[in-house]
Design a protein around this motif. Structure first.
Motif, PDB file in Angstrom:
ATOM      1  N   LYS A 146       0.828  -1.194   0.000  1.00 36.68           N
ATOM      2  CA  LYS A 146       0.000   0.000   0.000  1.00 36.68           C
ATOM      3  C   LYS A 146       0.864   1.246   0.000  1.00 36.68           C
ATOM      4  N   GLN A 164      -6.220  17.259   5.630  1.00 36.62           N
ATOM      5  CA  GLN A 164      -6.676  16.511   6.793  1.00 36.62           C
ATOM      6  C   GLN A 164      -8.028  15.843   6.502  1.00 36.62           C
ATOM      7  N   ALA A 165      -8.903  16.566   5.810  1.00 37.68           N
ATOM      8  CA  ALA A 165     -10.268  16.084   5.600  1.00 37.68           C
ATOM      9  C   ALA A 165     -10.344  14.989   4.541  1.00 37.68           C
ATOM     10  N   PRO A 194     -10.520  11.840   2.508  1.00 38.22           N
ATOM     11  CA  PRO A 194     -10.534  10.447   2.965  1.00 38.22           C
ATOM     12  C   PRO A 194      -9.711   9.502   2.102  1.00 38.22           C
ATOM     13  N   ILE A 213     -12.572  10.993  -5.111  1.00 37.48           N
ATOM     14  CA  ILE A 213     -13.877  10.343  -5.243  1.00 37.48           C
ATOM     15  C   ILE A 213     -15.007  11.370  -5.342  1.00 37.48           C
ATOM     16  N   TYR A 229     -17.614  10.835  -8.045  1.00 41.94           N
ATOM     17  CA  TYR A 229     -16.991   9.745  -8.780  1.00 41.94           C
ATOM     18  C   TYR A 229     -17.244   8.429  -8.033  1.00 41.94           C
ATOM     19  N   ARG A 246     -15.167   5.172  -7.710  1.00 40.65           N
ATOM     20  CA  ARG A 246     -13.924   5.143  -6.938  1.00 40.65           C
ATOM     21  C   ARG A 246     -14.188   5.036  -5.440  1.00 40.65           C
ATOM     22  N   LEU A 247     -15.408   4.690  -5.091  1.00 39.68           N
ATOM     23  CA  LEU A 247     -15.817   4.616  -3.683  1.00 39.68           C
ATOM     24  C   LEU A 247     -14.804   3.880  -2.806  1.00 39.68           C
ATOM     25  N   ASN A 303     -11.767   3.658  -2.885  1.00 36.54           N
ATOM     26  CA  ASN A 303     -10.518   4.362  -2.558  1.00 36.54           C
ATOM     27  C   ASN A 303     -10.456   4.708  -1.075  1.00 36.54           C
ATOM     28  N   VAL A 304     -11.650   4.847  -0.461  1.00 36.72           N
ATOM     29  CA  VAL A 304     -11.690   5.177   0.967  1.00 36.72           C
ATOM     30  C   VAL A 304     -11.058   4.043   1.782  1.00 36.72           C
ATOM     31  N   ILE A 336      -8.972   1.484   0.105  1.00 38.20           N
ATOM     32  CA  ILE A 336      -7.652   1.206  -0.494  1.00 38.20           C
ATOM     33  C   ILE A 336      -6.612   2.212   0.008  1.00 38.20           C
ATOM     34  N   HIS A 337      -6.991   3.478   0.022  1.00 36.41           N
ATOM     35  CA  HIS A 337      -6.059   4.526   0.470  1.00 36.41           C
ATOM     36  C   HIS A 337      -6.527   5.093   1.802  1.00 36.41           C
ATOM     37  N   PHE A 338      -6.778   4.216   2.753  1.00 38.18           N
ATOM     38  CA  PHE A 338      -7.398   4.661   4.005  1.00 38.18           C
ATOM     39  C   PHE A 338      -6.588   5.771   4.674  1.00 38.18           C
ATOM     40  N   SER A 339      -7.298   6.750   5.214  1.00 41.07           N
ATOM     41  CA  SER A 339      -6.662   7.947   5.777  1.00 41.07           C
ATOM     42  C   SER A 339      -7.239   8.234   7.152  1.00 41.07           C
ATOM     43  N   ASP A 342      -6.554  10.303   9.274  1.00 38.30           N
ATOM     44  CA  ASP A 342      -6.677  11.726   9.604  1.00 38.30           C
ATOM     45  C   ASP A 342      -8.064  12.261   9.251  1.00 38.30           C
ATOM     46  N   SER A 343      -8.722  11.595   8.310  1.00 37.18           N
ATOM     47  CA  SER A 343     -10.016  12.083   7.835  1.00 37.18           C
ATOM     48  C   SER A 343     -11.150  11.498   8.667  1.00 37.18           C
ATOM     49  N   LEU A 379     -14.064  11.159   7.753  1.00 37.92           N
ATOM     50  CA  LEU A 379     -14.923  10.338   6.899  1.00 37.92           C
ATOM     51  C   LEU A 379     -14.525   8.862   6.988  1.00 37.92           C
TER      52      LEU A 379
END
Lengths: 267, 385
Positions: free
Chosen positions: A35, A140-141, A143, A163, B109, B112-113, B115-116, B118-121, B123-124, B126
């Motif tokens: 990843k 920061q926001a 996702p 997205i 988009y 690409r749902l 991606n939340v 796959i590229h987990f963040s 900090d967000s 969401l």
């Protein structure tokens, strides 16, 4: 600081899982590595290939001398940016896309509004664009890390990862972000083949001409401003921006929010 | 167990057909949105979230509201709620599915749902919202289903089910807290940047969720042989009453802070919502309507004679549901975006297509709730509860 925290979270996550199932660790760990490679690739792809003469800095910043701007020059700046970056001309004003534009003093600096403002400021159209904040709320926001901050401070967008949730637009306290409510391509008169066009459903904004910096060129707005806009390394005491900041009183937009905007204004 | 939902009276069939029709309409409108883009909505550069996110926020509350029957039953062993606990859980499932669908229809988009993930963040906010919402959905499906199945088989449910039910209680608080954190952590939006946002969300949730549950329980009482019980309905209406009072109280605290401190930017949002600024006043009748509905809602519930009136109660509940829906939906979202970062006022109103898609999503949720409630009622009739 932030990076190490993220890394810590990842390591902590892996270790927590490891407590439960020893054999699963390897699988998960390799997934994390993969990843990370993926992430790296994405950000590298969107960071244009660097030429040997590329312009680099520790912290890019811009100084706008509003005294040197007039409507004609502003139009030239906006055109230079928008035409070269394939920014579409959307007819519906509420859904328009803009990277650099103008507004009145009391709109750009709502917290610095005096009832009796200097006359020249009252009517002045002030340029506004992404502030490439030190501490960007949009990053920061996001996702998906589709919007991210480079080492040199530039806040970038990966149009192929976004997205379209528009959380970054809610987070940005400067209104610097635009969303492609429609397919932008029919709204482009001429397409600049050297810069990507966007698709409907993604967010976009000023990228401080990262593609130009990589080729050793100044941003379009700086070039078209005839000296009204300076850019340079905020951490280099000999840079143009530091020289201007030293000799002029400057203001920034909503600094009290703690975002650390890197666009300075001489008024 | 789902077979119970497949057969029913003629009226049941008509209702299902009607919902399917609405879903079809919403789907056609959504195809148009996929084709053209979110440009078909009333959203704009300045008001970049609209009707969809408003419904999402409100429905997270409805889902969390289900905990108001789960908590008294599992923690305090409040027997009267034993009959309707499963209804609360199934309502939460329907509401959560709607929440997730509203997020999806809001995406620019949607393909690409993932991606939340796959590229987990982390900090967000969401990212965390995704985790808590899906987790809560999972908990309610597992608990609701297992409890109902055990009841059908005439055995008591397994211990781990009860453990998950306990677990779902703080989790319910979590889903709405994290949803509030989506908003209240953003530095530049005065109307959202308040520590009371999460408590206020919870208060309005514990009013709106149980209010809807009362309406649904009354429908079940009328249309099936299963009786949720008058005592349960009466207790629920008291819960709605206190929660609604808390919600209005929190709102008035916000009004005090804003107007006593005279912070100009915070005041401007209130002026935009309740007075109009420079002729931008499309939300004014809605906001006053919301205050009016919630105010009378409190009055009708505080007075015991009115609260116990079975003719008035569903009307009161509809009033409260609509009042909190306006307050937390339209008012909160559009209010948060105004005045804009560049100190303008930008109005927002949903378009016809946007409303069609919204109705379509609601119809999917209602279909799910209908099927689950039908199943629950049929099983309760069968075991003679």
């Amino acid at each position: 600081m932030k990076k190490s925290r993220r890394r810590f979270l990842k390591i902590a996550g892996v270790s927590a899982l490891g407590l439960g199932a020893g054999s699963a660790v390897n699988v998960f760990a390799s997934a994390v590595v993969k990843k990370e490679e993926n992430n790296k690739k994405a950000s590298e792809n969107s960071q244009f290939e660097k030429m040997p003469n590329a312009l680099t800095a520790k912290r890019w910043a811009i100084v706008i001398d509003t005294r040197k701007l007039n409507d004609k020059r502003v139009e030239k700046i906006q055109n230079a940016c928008h035409l070269n970056h394939n920014v579409p001309a959307i007819p519906e004003e509420k859904k328009e896309i803009k990277w650099i534009w103008t507004d009145k003093f009391h709109n750009v600096f709502p917290d610095k509004e005096n009832e009796y403002l200097a006359e020249k400021l009252e009517h002045l159209n002030i340029l506004t664009l992404c502030n490439h904040c030190d501490n960007p709320p949009c990053v920061q926001a996001c996702p998906t890390k589709a919007t991210f901050q480079r080492e040199d401070g530039i806040v970038m967008m990966d149009y192929h990862r976004c997205i379209g949730c528009r959380f970054c637009m809610a987070a940005c306290p400067y209104g610097s972000r635009s969303f492609n409510f429609f397919n932008p391509r029919p709204h482009l008169e001429n397409v600049n083949p050297d810069f990507p066009t966007r698709q409907k459903g993604v967010v976009e904004k000023c990228n401080l001409c990262a593609e130009r910096l990589a080729q050793g060129k100044a941003p379009y707005c700086v070039e078209a401003s005839d000296g009204a806009i300076a850019f340079g390394d905020l951490e280099d005491p000999k840079s143009d921006v530091r020289r201007l900041l030293k000799s002029n009183f400057t203001i920034r937009r909503r600094p009290s929010l703690g975002t650390g905007p890197c666009v300075y204004y001489i008024v | 167990m789902l077979d119970k939902a497949l057969s029913g009276s003629k009226k049941y069939g008509i209702w299902i057909g009607f919902l399917l029709l609405l879903i079809g309409g919403g789907f056609i409108a959504y195809l148009q949105q996929l084709n053209v883009g979110l440009g078909i909505t009333g959203m704009s550069r300045d008001v970049s979230w609209g009707f969809y996110i408003a419904q999402f926020t409100f429905l997270v509350g409805v889902a969390a509201g289900g905990v108001m029957v789960v908590l008294p039953y599992y923690i305090h062993d409040y027997k009267a709620f034993g009959r309707i606990t499963v209804l609360g859980e199934f309502l939460a499932i329907g509401a959560l599915i709607m929440c997730l669908l509203f997020i999806i229809v809001d995406l620019g988009y949607p393909s690409r749902l993932f991606n939340v993930i796959i590229h987990f963040s982390p900090d967000s906010m969401l990212f965390w919202d995704m985790i808590v919402l899906n987790g809560y959905l999972f908990l309610n499906v597992v608990v609701g289903w297992n409890v109902l199945e055990a009841e059908r088989n005439g055995v008591s449910y397994k211990k781990w089910v009860k453990f998950l039910a306990y677990f779902s209680i703080p989790w319910a608080v979590g889903i709405h807290t994290v949803t509030a954190f989506l908003y209240c952590g953003l530095p530049g939006r005065g109307y959202w940047l308040t520590a009371i946002l999460a408590p206020r969300f919870l208060a309005s949730a514990f009013a709106a969720g149980p209010a809807l549950l009362i309406i649904l329980a009354l429908i079940v009482q009328k249309t099936t042989k299963f009786d949720p019980g008058d005592k349960a309905i009466d207790t629920l209406s008291k819960i709605v009453c206190y929660a609604l009072i808390a919600n209005v109280f929190f709102f008035l605290c916000e009004v005090f802070v804003t107007f006593y401190s005279q912070n100009p930017h915070h005041m401007e949002t209130f002026q935009f919502l309740f007075q109009g600024v420079h002729g931008h006043d499309n939300l004014v009748p809605w906001m006053w309507g919301s205050m009016f509905l919630m105010g009378f809602g409190i009055l009708f519930l505080v007075i015991p004679k009115l609260r116990k009136n079975r003719f008035l109660l569903p009307i009161t509940c509809v009033m409260i549901f609509v009042g909190t829906w306006i307050d937390k939906g339209m008012g909160l979202i559009t209010g948060g975006f105004n005045p804009t970062p560049l100190n303008h006022i930008t109005e927002y109103a949903p378009t016809g297509l946007e409303i069609m898609i919204t109705i379509g999503v609601y119809a999917i949720g209602l279909l799910l709730i209908t099927v689950l409630f039908k199943m629950a009622a049929a099983i309760k009739e069968e075991v003679g509860a």
